[in-house]
Enzyme design. Structure first.
Site, PDB file in Angstrom:
ATOM      1  N   GLU A  19      -5.926   9.035   6.557  1.00 41.18           N
ATOM      2  CA  GLU A  19      -5.304   8.991   7.886  1.00 41.18           C
ATOM      3  C   GLU A  19      -3.850   8.551   7.750  1.00 41.18           C
ATOM      4  OE1 GLU A  19      -7.455   5.963  10.032  1.00 41.18           O
ATOM      5  OE2 GLU A  19      -9.366   6.711   9.287  1.00 41.18           O
ATOM      6  N   LYS A  41      -0.747   6.225   8.316  1.00 44.00           N
ATOM      7  CA  LYS A  41      -0.609   4.793   8.624  1.00 44.00           C
ATOM      8  C   LYS A  41       0.438   4.693   9.725  1.00 44.00           C
ATOM      9  CE  LYS A  41      -0.205   0.260   6.515  1.00 44.00           C
ATOM     10  NZ  LYS A  41       0.747  -0.345   7.429  1.00 44.00           N
ATOM     11  N   ASP A  70       2.931   3.447  12.428  1.00 43.69           N
ATOM     12  CA  ASP A  70       3.807   2.286  12.469  1.00 43.69           C
ATOM     13  C   ASP A  70       3.840   1.716  13.884  1.00 43.69           C
ATOM     14  OD1 ASP A  70       7.142   1.648  11.131  1.00 43.69           O
ATOM     15  OD2 ASP A  70       5.365   0.404  11.332  1.00 43.69           O
ATOM     16  N   TYR A  95      -9.231   3.967  15.184  1.00 48.55           N
ATOM     17  CA  TYR A  95      -9.790   4.387  13.898  1.00 48.55           C
ATOM     18  C   TYR A  95     -11.006   3.589  13.454  1.00 48.55           C
ATOM     19  CZ  TYR A  95      -6.288   0.800  12.741  1.00 48.55           C
ATOM     20  OH  TYR A  95      -5.518  -0.341  12.719  1.00 48.55           O
ATOM     21  N   LYS A 151       1.946   3.811   0.532  1.00 48.94           N
ATOM     22  CA  LYS A 151       3.166   3.686   1.306  1.00 48.94           C
ATOM     23  C   LYS A 151       4.157   4.795   0.945  1.00 48.94           C
ATOM     24  CE  LYS A 151       3.823   0.420   3.715  1.00 48.94           C
ATOM     25  NZ  LYS A 151       3.932  -1.018   3.517  1.00 48.94           N
ATOM     26  N   CYS A 189      14.301 -17.349 -29.437  1.00 45.82           N
ATOM     27  CA  CYS A 189      13.926 -17.707 -28.066  1.00 45.82           C
ATOM     28  C   CYS A 189      15.085 -18.434 -27.384  1.00 45.82           C
ATOM     29  CB  CYS A 189      12.691 -18.598 -28.081  1.00 45.82           C
ATOM     30  SG  CYS A 189      12.300 -19.293 -26.472  1.00 45.82           S
ATOM     31  N   CYS A 233      13.988 -22.259 -26.938  1.00 46.02           N
ATOM     32  CA  CYS A 233      13.666 -23.220 -27.999  1.00 46.02           C
ATOM     33  C   CYS A 233      14.162 -22.765 -29.361  1.00 46.02           C
ATOM     34  CB  CYS A 233      12.168 -23.483 -28.057  1.00 46.02           C
ATOM     35  SG  CYS A 233      11.228 -22.111 -28.740  1.00 46.02           S
ATOM     36  N   CYS A 241       8.051 -15.375 -27.877  1.00 39.98           N
ATOM     37  CA  CYS A 241       8.565 -16.535 -28.585  1.00 39.98           C
ATOM     38  C   CYS A 241       7.424 -17.081 -29.436  1.00 39.98           C
ATOM     39  CB  CYS A 241       9.005 -17.582 -27.570  1.00 39.98           C
ATOM     40  SG  CYS A 241       9.100 -19.243 -28.250  1.00 39.98           S
ATOM     41  N   CYS A 271       7.772 -24.812 -27.527  1.00 38.35           N
ATOM     42  CA  CYS A 271       8.774 -24.239 -26.624  1.00 38.35           C
ATOM     43  C   CYS A 271       8.630 -24.858 -25.229  1.00 38.35           C
ATOM     44  CB  CYS A 271       8.585 -22.725 -26.539  1.00 38.35           C
ATOM     45  SG  CYS A 271       9.670 -21.923 -25.350  1.00 38.35           S
TER      46      CYS A 271
HETATM   47  S1  IVH Z   1      -7.196   0.345   8.719  1.00 39.69           S
HETATM   48  C1  IVH Z   1      -9.470  -2.066   7.069  1.00 39.69           C
HETATM   49  N1  IVH Z   1      -5.972   2.563   9.488  1.00 39.69           N
HETATM   50  O1  IVH Z   1      -1.909  -1.119   9.043  1.00 39.69           O
HETATM   51  C2  IVH Z   1      -8.662  -2.543   8.132  1.00 39.69           C
HETATM   52  N2  IVH Z   1      -4.771   0.509   9.592  1.00 39.69           N
HETATM   53  O2  IVH Z   1      -1.819  -2.892   6.726  1.00 39.69           O
HETATM   54  C3  IVH Z   1      -7.237  -2.223   8.072  1.00 39.69           C
HETATM   55  N3  IVH Z   1      -2.503   0.717  10.447  1.00 39.69           N
HETATM   56  O3  IVH Z   1      -3.095  -4.025  10.605  1.00 39.69           O
HETATM   57  C4  IVH Z   1      -6.805  -1.306   9.099  1.00 39.69           C
HETATM   58  N4  IVH Z   1      -2.549   2.884  10.794  1.00 39.69           N
HETATM   59  O4  IVH Z   1      -1.940  -2.253  12.049  1.00 39.69           O
HETATM   60  C5  IVH Z   1      -5.878   1.234   9.313  1.00 39.69           C
HETATM   61  N5  IVH Z   1      -5.027   4.578  10.137  1.00 39.69           N
HETATM   62  C6  IVH Z   1      -4.927   3.248   9.971  1.00 39.69           C
HETATM   63  C7  IVH Z   1      -3.751   2.536  10.291  1.00 39.69           C
HETATM   64  C8  IVH Z   1      -3.711   1.154  10.070  1.00 39.69           C
HETATM   65  C9  IVH Z   1      -1.823   1.777  10.871  1.00 39.69           C
HETATM   66  C10 IVH Z   1      -1.975  -0.665  10.372  1.00 39.69           C
HETATM   67  C11 IVH Z   1      -2.807  -1.681  11.117  1.00 39.69           C
HETATM   68  C12 IVH Z   1      -3.181  -2.727  10.109  1.00 39.69           C
HETATM   69  C13 IVH Z   1      -2.192  -2.489   9.027  1.00 39.69           C
HETATM   70  C14 IVH Z   1      -2.773  -2.897   7.695  1.00 39.69           C
END
Ligand code: IVH
Length: 673
Positions: free
Chosen positions: A114, A116, A118, A227, A316, A410, A413, A428, A434
């Site tokens: 999924e 992530k 923001d 989710y 990330k 080193c 030392c 070392c 040391c």
């Molecule tokens: S799962 C297992 N799914 O990321 C529980 N988190 O770094 C963790 N977030 O606090 C959450 N999209 O705010 C999950 N598809 C996604 C997400 C997600 C954004 C954020 C969420 C969480 C943080 C964890």
């Protein structure tokens, strides 16, 4: 101290104001958004830590960020977890390997992938289908009750769609965010009105969601994807994360349309690439993707570690990077004597902090990147990871130093530096002669997961060693107040506190103590296994190479490290002196054999089982005291093979390890009375 902080806060405000003016008034930003965001967060953090220094004119106060006591607290029955991160394919592979090893799985793992999002994590509770509470994540255990504000988000159902799988109480979790389009519109509007625009959609969502007046929240274009449905597997037939998403959809929640089931690391990476390509076209901001083990039973088996699930990870998007210049390169000596090349940098603000040191890892890396003093370099500081030098930026060539050579002696030392065949490290050879190694050993001994001596930090250890008050860990237990009060920054009270903390640490556990010894490659988990197996120090000290390898996770290398440690007369001496100083640890009795009929046995599961999943089988075996591991070795009691078993059966046969069928497993689990 406070003056320095005040100064820092003022600097940040000025810096932020300058950039804010450039961005909003001149429409001509001087730095990338992420950098602005980093400055802003740094200020927010400082203000959060020093609430007395917040002023109404601070840039943070413009978006209506409220102190967290503005809302009533909301307890989370299940903690809201955070996620571990990976940044590249190798780290992702390591994540999957850990999972497979833990599950004893040799096939590919299925995931739901999924975006992530923001935004801000929220938890919603429905009772008999009606929304009764909405809360922020807070510290994971307690968030803020923002029910009224949540109710203003149009896409959040106030009542669930009628469905036969509707539990009496349903908690769902997801992310509140501000769509890019809405974000742009409110910013255009704000600018017209001469008001400050939001830094990014995340900040906007955070600001909007935490207005004290819900009518104000209602004026912002907020949206939410969900989710998770906490504990749903126990109440319904849903068996996968992807199933959870479909369920949420049926109940009337909005789910992210990009979620997909993928198979193995390859599948994850393909997904990552596809989403990265699509990123600009998506209607919301995302800072990476999340992979979650699809099978909910497997999730349960994997559990969590330090507030993050083992079954999920965030991949990330490219980490935060910045350019700066290398002022010097020095070699830092760790507790095992390893010399790490460290670049001293012209300070640079990246990833929310000012960075002036970055690791170069080892000499191979220095050579590969050809980093030299005077070079302009790109450094990366991603999350909590130690900043590192990514590469040098080809420059006009002025002022470039000579290629870096590994030191022969080193720097601490002056002992000879050795390079171990086949290792990238140089060390070392001074050992505990040391001072840097000695300090490292003592710091480790006192650290939180080891003896946990509160207040004994780096600066203090340095002083104690430099002044000759402590030369080995045993000396810690003979310090007295007169010694301590002479040290810098050490008053009567802190001396008493430290002595108390040292005294308190004498009552410890065997696992902590073994870990505290700092035997090479014996981390926390291995120390715990050793403590479990040997139950006291004596038997561990006497254990030979073979006996040590009976312990899960202990192979020939660690076994050799352990025996080598205890062979050294000087280590044995320290151990007995520690005992004389009054160190004690609980010695646990052997677990009751009757309750644990499979205690001491180790199984590996492979292939498809008919009656239950491998994860369930593993749980049941463990409940009877057995260990279940991922790979076959001589220590394995038996391999249990279902349909289409993999190479593990061959390995078992070649090692002379028993291979059992599913019927045998059933017999093991239901022993005749
Ligand atoms: S799962 C297992 N799914 O990321 C529980 N988190 O770094 C963790 N977030 O606090 C959450 N999209 O705010 C999950 N598809 C996604 C997400 C997600 C954004 C954020 C969420 C969480 C943080 C964890």
């Amino acid at each position: 101290m406070t003056r320095a902080i005040e100064k820092k806060i003022e600097q940040l405000r000025e810096e932020i104001e300058k950039h804010s003016y450039a961005y909003h008034v001149l429409d001509d930003p001087l730095i990338p958004d992420v950098e602005y965001d980093a400055l802003f967060r740094a200020l927010q953090q400082l203000e959060f830590d020093h609430p007395g220094l917040v002023t109404a004119a601070s840039p943070t106060q413009r978006i209506g960020a409220k102190p967290s006591d503005a809302f009533p607290p909301a307890e989370h029955t299940d903690p809201m977890l955070s996620l571990g991160n990976v940044f590249d394919a190798a780290e992702l592979e390591a994540f999957e390997t850990r999972i497979r090893d833990r599950l004893g799985e040799d096939q590919e793992i299925e995931y739901t992938a999924e975006p992530k999002i923001d935004g801000l994590a929220v938890s919603l509770v429905y009772e008999n289908g009606v929304l009764v509470r909405g809360a922020t994540r807070g510290d994971g255990f307690t968030g803020e009750d923002i029910t009224e504000n949540i109710r203003t988000i149009r896409s959040v159902p106030l009542r669930l769609q009628k469905h036969r799988d509707m539990p009496e109480r349903l908690e769902v979790r997801g992310e509140v965010f501000m769509p890019k389009k809405g974000f742009e519109e409110i910013n255009v509007h704000a600018r017209k009105e001469g008001k400050k625009a939001f830094v990014n959609p995340r900040n906007a969502a955070a600001g909007a969601l935490r207005r004290l007046d819900p009518r104000e929240t209602a004026g912002y274009p907020l949206d939410a994807f969900f989710y998770n449905a906490t504990g749903i597997a126990k109440q319904t037939l849903i068996r996968t994360q992807f199933g959870v998403l479909q369920y949420l959809k049926k109940m009337g929640f909005k789910i992210c349309a990009e979620a997909q089931q993928v198979s193995g690391c390859q599948g994850c990476l393909q997904y990552y690439g596809a989403i990265l390509d699509k990123r600009a076209a998506l209607g919301y901001e995302l800072d990476g993707v999340v992979y979650k083990v699809n099978d909910l039973d497997l999730q349960e088996v994997l559990g969590m570690v330090s507030r993050a699930p083992r079954w999920a990870v965030a991949h990330k998007f490219p980490a935060q990077e910045a350019a700066t210049r290398v002022a010097d390169i020095r070699f830092q000596v760790g507790r095992t004597g390893a010399l790490t090349p460290v670049a001293k940098l012209e300070p640079v603000f990246v990833g929310g902090a000012t960075v002036s040191n970055a690791t170069l890892h080892n000499m191979d890396e220095v050579n590969r990147k050809d980093v030299r003093i005077g070079d302009r370099v790109i450094i990366r500081r991603a999350g909590d990871v130690i900043p590192e030098v990514v590469k040098t930026i080809p420059d006009s060539g002025t002022g470039r130093g000579d290629p870096i050579q590994a030191p022969k002696r080193c720097p601490e030392c002056n002992s000879e530096v050795v390079r171990i065949e086949g290792e990238a490290l140089i060390r070392c050879s001074g050992g505990l002669y040391c001072p840097a190694q000695r300090k490292g050993v003592i710091r480790h001994f006192a650290s939180r997961k080891a003896m946990d001596i509160e207040g004994l930090g780096t600066k203090l250890v340095d002083q104690l060693v430099d002044k000759g008050l402590v030369s080995s860990v045993k000396d810690l237990f003979h310090l007295d107040k007169e010694d301590l009060v002479e040290l810098e920054f050490m008053g009567e009270l802190s001396a008493t506190n430290l002595l108390d903390a040292i005294k308190k640490s004498k009552h410890t556990t065997l696992a902590r103590f073994i870990y505290a010894l700092g035997i090479r490659e014996v981390g926390e988990a291995t120390a715990a296994s050793l403590a479990d197996q040997f139950r006291d120090l004596e038997p561990l000290q006497q254990a030979d190479y073979e006996a040590l390898q009976e312990v899960p996770d202990v192979g020939p290398v660690i076994a050799e490290n352990i025996t080598a440690f205890f062979r050294q007369a000087h280590n044995r001496e320290i151990l007995s002196e520690l005992k004389n100083a009054g160190l004690v640890w609980e010695v646990k009795p052997k677990p009751d054999e009757q309750d644990n009929p499979l205690a001491g046995k180790t199984f590996v599961l492979t292939g498809r089982l008919e009656k239950f999943s491998r994860a369930e089988a593993a749980l049941q075996l463990k409940a009877l005291g057995a260990k279940v591991t991922g790979s076959v070795s001589r220590k394995t009691t038996a391999v249990i093979a279902g349909e289409d078993p993999g190479s593990k059966v061959d390995k078992a046969r070649s090692l002379g390890v028993k291979v059992l069928a599913e019927e045998d497993l059933l017999a093991l689990l239901q022993p005749d009375p």
